[in-house]
Design an enzyme around this catalytic site. Structure first.
Site: not given
Length: 179
Positions: A10, A142
């Site tokens: 991101h 993650e």
């Protein structure tokens, strides 16, 4: 020695997941620098897809990786559940659960689960651009759920250990594959 691309997921206007003011993009960038520093201290050449709060498309990130000539691509993220507090643990996403990406994912997951995170396994995600378009073995990590208080507490309290766990998983793969 090997060259590894570290992608802080991101960035810029793309916050990723957020929870109670906490933004995934910030956790990812901090973790990228910590993992990269450990790798560099172990003789690995590190290429970062971003070093500040900017947004590049996933395709641009894959292109950065491909143009670098790196041996591995590791994208760092935080997970999120639809209902806060219902998801917990770590996982690693791969294009295909085989070969070097699968080994890299399992090495990282093993190290993170040794810290007490729930290991949610290795998940095939062939449609993710940073896994599909990279020419080198790639994994998307993650590192806990950003909308789970316990995962955030562990991520913060054991931040150096989390970074070291991911770096150790990468280094184990480099050494076993002689990259």
């Amino acid at each position: 020695m090997a060259k590894v691309v570290i992608d802080a997921g991101h960035g810029g206007s793309d916050w990723g997941a957020s929870y109670m003011g906490r933004k995934e993009k910030d956790d990812n960038l901090n973790l990228a620098f910590a993992v990269g520093s450990i790798l560099e201290n172990n003789g690995v050449d590190v290429v970062y897809t971003r070093v500040d709060d900017v947004y590049d498309t996933p395709f641009q990130k894959a292109t950065i990786g491909n143009e670098s000539g790196a041996d591995l691509f590791v994208s760092l993220h935080r997970d999120a559940a639809n209902v806060p507090g219902t998801g917990s643990g770590i996982s690693s996403l791969v294009y295909s659960d085989s070969g070097i990406p699968a080994e890299l994912a399992r090495n990282i997951n093993s190290e993170l689960s040794d810290l007490g995170f729930i290991d949610r396994g290795v998940v095939e995600r062939p449609n993710l651009v940073v896994l599909k378009r990279t020419k080198m073995p790639a994994v998307l990590v993650e590192s806990g759920f950003i909308n789970n208080e316990n995962d955030n507490e562990k991520f913060d309290a054991e931040f150096d250990a989390v970074a070291n766990a991911i770096a150790t998983g990468i280094l184990d793969t480099i050494y076993s594959r002689q990259l």
